[in-house]
Design a protein around this motif. Structure first.
Motif, PDB file in Angstrom:
ATOM      1  N   LEU A  75       0.828  -1.206   0.000  1.00 23.53           N
ATOM      2  CA  LEU A  75       0.000   0.000   0.000  1.00 23.53           C
ATOM      3  C   LEU A  75       0.866   1.261   0.000  1.00 23.53           C
ATOM      4  O   LEU A  75       0.500   2.277  -0.602  1.00 23.53           O
ATOM      5  N   LEU A  76       2.010   1.193   0.663  1.00 24.42           N
ATOM      6  CA  LEU A  76       2.937   2.329   0.612  1.00 24.42           C
ATOM      7  C   LEU A  76       3.480   2.518  -0.805  1.00 24.42           C
ATOM      8  O   LEU A  76       3.627   3.652  -1.283  1.00 24.42           O
ATOM      9  N   LEU A  77       3.765   1.407  -1.477  1.00 31.79           N
ATOM     10  CA  LEU A  77       4.220   1.492  -2.866  1.00 31.79           C
ATOM     11  C   LEU A  77       3.120   2.067  -3.763  1.00 31.79           C
ATOM     12  O   LEU A  77       3.404   2.808  -4.712  1.00 31.79           O
ATOM     13  N   ALA A  78       1.862   1.721  -3.461  1.00 28.85           N
ATOM     14  CA  ALA A  78       0.746   2.290  -4.223  1.00 28.85           C
ATOM     15  C   ALA A  78       0.695   3.804  -4.043  1.00 28.85           C
ATOM     16  O   ALA A  78       0.480   4.558  -5.001  1.00 28.85           O
ATOM     17  N   GLY A  79       0.904   4.241  -2.807  1.00 28.95           N
ATOM     18  CA  GLY A  79       0.934   5.685  -2.562  1.00 28.95           C
ATOM     19  C   GLY A  79       2.082   6.361  -3.283  1.00 28.95           C
ATOM     20  O   GLY A  79       1.925   7.464  -3.828  1.00 28.95           O
ATOM     21  N   LEU A  80       3.234   5.698  -3.318  1.00 26.19           N
ATOM     22  CA  LEU A  80       4.395   6.254  -4.018  1.00 26.19           C
ATOM     23  C   LEU A  80       4.128   6.360  -5.518  1.00 26.19           C
ATOM     24  O   LEU A  80       4.457   7.376  -6.151  1.00 26.19           O
ATOM     25  N   ALA A  81       3.521   5.312  -6.100  1.00 30.08           N
ATOM     26  CA  ALA A  81       3.209   5.344  -7.531  1.00 30.08           C
ATOM     27  C   ALA A  81       2.196   6.448  -7.844  1.00 30.08           C
ATOM     28  O   ALA A  81       2.302   7.130  -8.870  1.00 30.08           O
ATOM     29  N   SER A  82       1.220   6.631  -6.959  1.00 32.55           N
ATOM     30  CA  SER A  82       0.237   7.705  -7.163  1.00 32.55           C
ATOM     31  C   SER A  82       0.913   9.070  -7.105  1.00 32.55           C
ATOM     32  O   SER A  82       0.596   9.971  -7.891  1.00 32.55           O
ATOM     33  N   TYR A  83       1.843   9.214  -6.178  1.00 35.89           N
ATOM     34  CA  TYR A  83       2.585  10.471  -6.066  1.00 35.89           C
ATOM     35  C   TYR A  83       3.396  10.734  -7.336  1.00 35.89           C
ATOM     36  O   TYR A  83       3.414  11.857  -7.862  1.00 35.89           O
ATOM     37  N   LYS A  84       4.046   9.685  -7.852  1.00 33.13           N
ATOM     38  CA  LYS A  84       4.824   9.842  -9.086  1.00 33.13           C
ATOM     39  C   LYS A  84       3.920  10.207 -10.261  1.00 33.13           C
ATOM     40  O   LYS A  84       4.291  11.031 -11.108  1.00 33.13           O
ATOM     41  N   ALA A  85       2.733   9.583 -10.321  1.00 42.21           N
ATOM     42  CA  ALA A  85       1.799   9.897 -11.405  1.00 42.21           C
ATOM     43  C   ALA A  85       1.382  11.361 -11.349  1.00 42.21           C
ATOM     44  O   ALA A  85       1.283  12.039 -12.382  1.00 42.21           O
ATOM     45  N   THR A  86       1.146  11.863 -10.141  1.00 45.94           N
ATOM     46  CA  THR A  86       0.769  13.270  -9.990  1.00 45.94           C
ATOM     47  C   THR A  86       1.901  14.191 -10.435  1.00 45.94           C
ATOM     48  O   THR A  86       1.671  15.196 -11.124  1.00 45.94           O
ATOM     49  N   ARG A  87       3.130  13.848 -10.065  1.00 47.50           N
ATOM     50  CA  ARG A  87       4.283  14.660 -10.480  1.00 47.50           C
ATOM     51  C   ARG A  87       4.459  14.637 -11.998  1.00 47.50           C
ATOM     52  O   ARG A  87       4.792  15.660 -12.609  1.00 47.50           O
ATOM     53  N   ILE A  88       4.227  13.479 -12.607  1.00 40.99           N
ATOM     54  CA  ILE A  88       4.350  13.381 -14.066  1.00 40.99           C
ATOM     55  C   ILE A  88       3.328  14.285 -14.737  1.00 40.99           C
ATOM     56  O   ILE A  88       3.634  14.979 -15.718  1.00 40.99           O
ATOM     57  N   ARG A  89       2.099  14.304 -14.230  1.00 40.65           N
ATOM     58  CA  ARG A  89       1.075  15.168 -14.815  1.00 40.65           C
ATOM     59  C   ARG A  89       1.443  16.641 -14.667  1.00 40.65           C
ATOM     60  O   ARG A  89       1.192  17.450 -15.565  1.00 40.65           O
ATOM     61  N   ARG A  90       2.008  16.984 -13.541  1.00 44.90           N
ATOM     62  CA  ARG A  90       2.409  18.379 -13.348  1.00 44.90           C
ATOM     63  C   ARG A  90       3.538  18.763 -14.308  1.00 44.90           C
ATOM     64  O   ARG A  90       3.552  19.875 -14.851  1.00 44.90           O
ATOM     65  N   ARG A  91       4.470  17.850 -14.519  1.00 42.14           N
ATOM     66  CA  ARG A  91       5.568  18.130 -15.445  1.00 42.14           C
ATOM     67  C   ARG A  91       5.057  18.209 -16.883  1.00 42.14           C
ATOM     68  O   ARG A  91       5.531  19.028 -17.676  1.00 42.14           O
ATOM     69  N   ARG A  92       4.092  17.358 -17.223  1.00 45.30           N
ATOM     70  CA  ARG A  92       3.482  17.444 -18.553  1.00 45.30           C
ATOM     71  C   ARG A  92       2.791  18.792 -18.736  1.00 45.30           C
ATOM     72  O   ARG A  92       2.898  19.424 -19.793  1.00 45.30           O
ATOM     73  N   GLN A  93       2.074  19.226 -17.696  1.00 43.17           N
ATOM     74  CA  GLN A  93       1.386  20.511 -17.773  1.00 43.17           C
ATOM     75  C   GLN A  93       2.378  21.647 -17.975  1.00 43.17           C
ATOM     76  O   GLN A  93       2.142  22.569 -18.763  1.00 43.17           O
ATOM     77  N   ALA A  94       3.505  21.572 -17.270  1.00 42.71           N
ATOM     78  CA  ALA A  94       4.527  22.607 -17.427  1.00 42.71           C
ATOM     79  C   ALA A  94       5.156  22.561 -18.814  1.00 42.71           C
ATOM     80  O   ALA A  94       5.592  23.587 -19.345  1.00 42.71           O
ATOM     81  N   ASP A  95       5.187  21.381 -19.415  1.00 39.14           N
ATOM     82  CA  ASP A  95       5.832  21.195 -20.715  1.00 39.14           C
ATOM     83  C   ASP A  95       4.940  21.673 -21.864  1.00 39.14           C
ATOM     84  O   ASP A  95       5.371  22.466 -22.714  1.00 39.14           O
ATOM     85  N   ILE A  96       3.684  21.200 -21.910  1.00 40.70           N
ATOM     86  CA  ILE A  96       2.825  21.495 -23.063  1.00 40.70           C
ATOM     87  C   ILE A  96       1.486  22.112 -22.678  1.00 40.70           C
ATOM     88  O   ILE A  96       0.647  22.349 -23.543  1.00 40.70           O
ATOM     89  N   GLY A  97       1.285  22.373 -21.398  1.00 37.95           N
ATOM     90  CA  GLY A  97      -0.004  22.898 -20.949  1.00 37.95           C
ATOM     91  C   GLY A  97      -0.359  24.243 -21.561  1.00 37.95           C
ATOM     92  O   GLY A  97      -1.510  24.478 -21.948  1.00 37.95           O
ATOM     93  N   ASP A  98       0.619  25.147 -21.658  1.00 33.61           N
ATOM     94  CA  ASP A  98       0.344  26.469 -22.226  1.00 33.61           C
ATOM     95  C   ASP A  98      -0.094  26.367 -23.681  1.00 33.61           C
ATOM     96  O   ASP A  98      -1.002  27.078 -24.125  1.00 33.61           O
ATOM     97  N   PHE A  99       0.557  25.487 -24.426  1.00 34.17           N
ATOM     98  CA  PHE A  99       0.204  25.325 -25.840  1.00 34.17           C
ATOM     99  C   PHE A  99      -1.225  24.805 -25.981  1.00 34.17           C
ATOM    100  O   PHE A  99      -2.016  25.335 -26.775  1.00 34.17           O
ATOM    101  N   LEU A 100      -1.573  23.769 -25.221  1.00 31.68           N
ATOM    102  CA  LEU A 100      -2.912  23.193 -25.325  1.00 31.68           C
ATOM    103  C   LEU A 100      -3.979  24.180 -24.856  1.00 31.68           C
ATOM    104  O   LEU A 100      -5.071  24.243 -25.432  1.00 31.68           O
ATOM    105  N   ALA A 101      -3.664  24.960 -23.831  1.00 26.74           N
ATOM    106  CA  ALA A 101      -4.619  25.969 -23.365  1.00 26.74           C
ATOM    107  C   ALA A 101      -4.842  27.033 -24.434  1.00 26.74           C
ATOM    108  O   ALA A 101      -5.975  27.497 -24.645  1.00 26.74           O
ATOM    109  N   ALA A 102      -3.769  27.420 -25.124  1.00 24.68           N
ATOM    110  CA  ALA A 102      -3.898  28.411 -26.196  1.00 24.68           C
ATOM    111  C   ALA A 102      -4.739  27.861 -27.341  1.00 24.68           C
ATOM    112  O   ALA A 102      -5.591  28.566 -27.902  1.00 24.68           O
ATOM    113  N   TYR A 103      -4.517  26.594 -27.686  1.00 17.13           N
ATOM    114  CA  TYR A 103      -5.324  25.984 -28.750  1.00 17.13           C
ATOM    115  C   TYR A 103      -6.798  25.936 -28.358  1.00 17.13           C
ATOM    116  O   TYR A 103      -7.683  26.252 -29.172  1.00 17.13           O
ATOM    117  N   GLN A 104      -7.096  25.529 -27.128  1.00 14.95           N
ATOM    118  CA  GLN A 104      -8.491  25.455 -26.695  1.00 14.95           C
ATOM    119  C   GLN A 104      -9.149  26.831 -26.702  1.00 14.95           C
ATOM    120  O   GLN A 104     -10.340  26.954 -27.003  1.00 14.95           O
TER     121      GLN A 104
END
Length: 322
Positions: free
Chosen positions: A284-313
Motif C-alpha cells: 500500500l505504501l508502494l501504491a501511494g508512491l506510484a500515485s505520487y509519481k503519477a501526480t508529479r508526471i502530470r504536473r511536469r506534462r502541464q509545465a511542458d505542453i499545458g500552455d500550448f494546449l490551453a492556447a489551442y483550446q
C-alpha cells in the motif's frame, strides 16, 4: 456463530470493500487525466442524434448544417455522419453567429455519380485533426474495393495509419508523412477542430498571431503540433505505467490486508504478526508512491505542453463562438 463462519463473512464484506477503495483511489486519475467521459460524451451522442434528425427531415438535394449547433462534433465526424448516407460536402459560409456547412445529396448508387471523383475531392479537402489523423469512412465508397481506396489515398499523399471498425467496412485512419500520430489504448488528448480549419477564421488567426508574439509559439503550426503530440506521448507512457502500478499495489495490498484481519489467529506470536502484516502495508505504501509519481508526471506534462494546449483550446472556443 463459529469462528470459521465469522471469517467467511468477514472476507465477503472486507474484500469487496477493499476493492472498492482501490477503485476510488485510481478513478480520480482516470477521470481527470484520461479520455473525457460522462457529460461531454453524452452531449456528443445527443448532438449525433440531433444531426440524424436533421438529415431525416431534409427535403430536396441541398442541406445546410449550422456547425454551431453541433459544437461537440468535429468537422470530420459531422461530414462522415452525413457522408455515409450520401450527403457530399460542397462548401461552407462563416458568419458572426453561424458556421454553415453545405451538402448536396449524391449517393454512391446515383446515376452519373463517380466514386473515384468524390473520393479525390474528400482527400483533397481533408485536414489533420489534433491527433494527427483524418478519419475516412469507406462506406461512402461502397462501389470501390478497399485496395482501390488505399491506392487513391496513397496517390493523394496520405498514409494509412490504422483501421477502425466502421460497420460493414473498416474506416481508415489517415495521416501525412512525418506526422506524429496519437492513437491506441491509453491515449487521451485534447479535443477540438483541426488547426487547418481554424486558420479559416480571421478572428482566430489574429488571436494566434497575438499569442505567438506574447508567448513565442504558434498554436496553429503543424511543426508545433508534432512536437506537442510527441511530448504528450512521452509523458502519457510514463503516467500510465505509474497508474497501473498504483492499481496493482492497491488491489493486492488491500486483499492481503483484508485476508490478514479475517484469518489472524490469537496464537500467532508478535514477530509473525508483524511480518505477515508488513507485506500488505509495504504494498500500500508502494501504491501511494506510484500515485505520487503519477501526480508529479502530470504536473511536469502541464509545465511542458499545458500552455500550448490551453492556447489551442482558447482558439477553438473562439471559432465556435463565431
Amino acid at each position: 456463530m463459529s469462528e470459521e463462519l465469522a471469517r467467511e463473512i468477514a472476507l465477503w464484506f472486507i474484500i469487496p470493500a477493499t476493492l472498492g477503495i482501490a477503485v476510488l483511489l485510481v478513478a480520480p486519475f482516470v477521470k481527470l487525466f484520461g479520455t473525457l467521459l460522462g457529460v461531454p460524451q453524452r452531449r456528443r451522442r445527443k448532438q449525433l442524434a440531433g444531426l440524424e434528425r436533421v438529415r431525416v427531415a431534409a427535403r430536396g438535394r441541398d442541406l445546410e448544417i449550422d456547425w454551431m449547433r453541433f459544437k461537440e462534433l468535429s468537422d470530420g465526424e459531422l461530414r462522415a455522419a452525413l457522408g455515409k448516407h450520401g450527403w457530399r460536402y460542397v462548401g461552407e459560409e462563416l458568419g458572426r453567429k453561424q458556421w454553415l456547412l453545405r451538402f448536396t445529396y449524391a449517393p454512391a448508387d446515383a446515376v452519373g455519380s463517380d466514386a473515384h471523383l468524390r473520393l479525390r475531392e474528400e482527400l483533397a479537402g481533408a485536414t489533420l485533426g489534433v491527433d494527427g489523423t483524418y478519419l475516412l469512412d469507406t462506406e461512402r465508397y461502397a462501389d470501390l474495393e478497399l485496395p482501390e481506396i488505399k491506392q487513391a489515398v496513397n496517390s493523394a499523399g496520405w498514409l494509412v495509419a490504422g483501421l477502425e471498425d466502421g460497420g460493414s467496412r473498416p474506416r481508415l485512419r489517415l495521416t501525412r508523412q512525418g506526422t506524429t500520430v496519437l492513437r491506441g489504448p491509453g491515449i487521451s488528448f485534447v479535443q477540438g477542430d483541426s488547426p487547418a480549419r481554424l486558420r479559416k477564421v480571421p478572428a482566430v488567426v489574429a488571436r494566434a498571431a497575438e499569442i505567438q508574439r506574447e508567448r513565442g509559439f504558434d498554436p496553429l503550426s503543424s511543426a508545433e503540433w508534432n512536437r506537442v503530440r510527441e511530448r504528450h506521448r512521452f509523458w502519457e507512457k510514463r503516467f500510465n505505467r505509474q497508474v497501473l502500478l498504483a492499481t496493482f499495489y492497491t488491489i493486492v495490498g488491500g486483499v492481503l490486508l483484508a485476508a490478514f484481519f479475517a484469518t489472524r489467529k490469537a496464537e500467532w506470536d508478535e514477530g509473525s504478526t508483524y511480518v505477515i502484516l508488513g507485506i500488505p502495508v509495504v504494498l500500500l505504501l508502494l501504491a501511494g508512491l506510484a500515485s505520487y509519481k503519477a501526480t508529479r508526471i502530470r504536473r511536469r506534462r502541464q509545465a511542458d505542453i499545458g500552455d500550448f494546449l490551453a492556447a489551442y483550446q482558447e482558439l477553438d472556443q473562439l471559432a465556435r463562438r463565431g
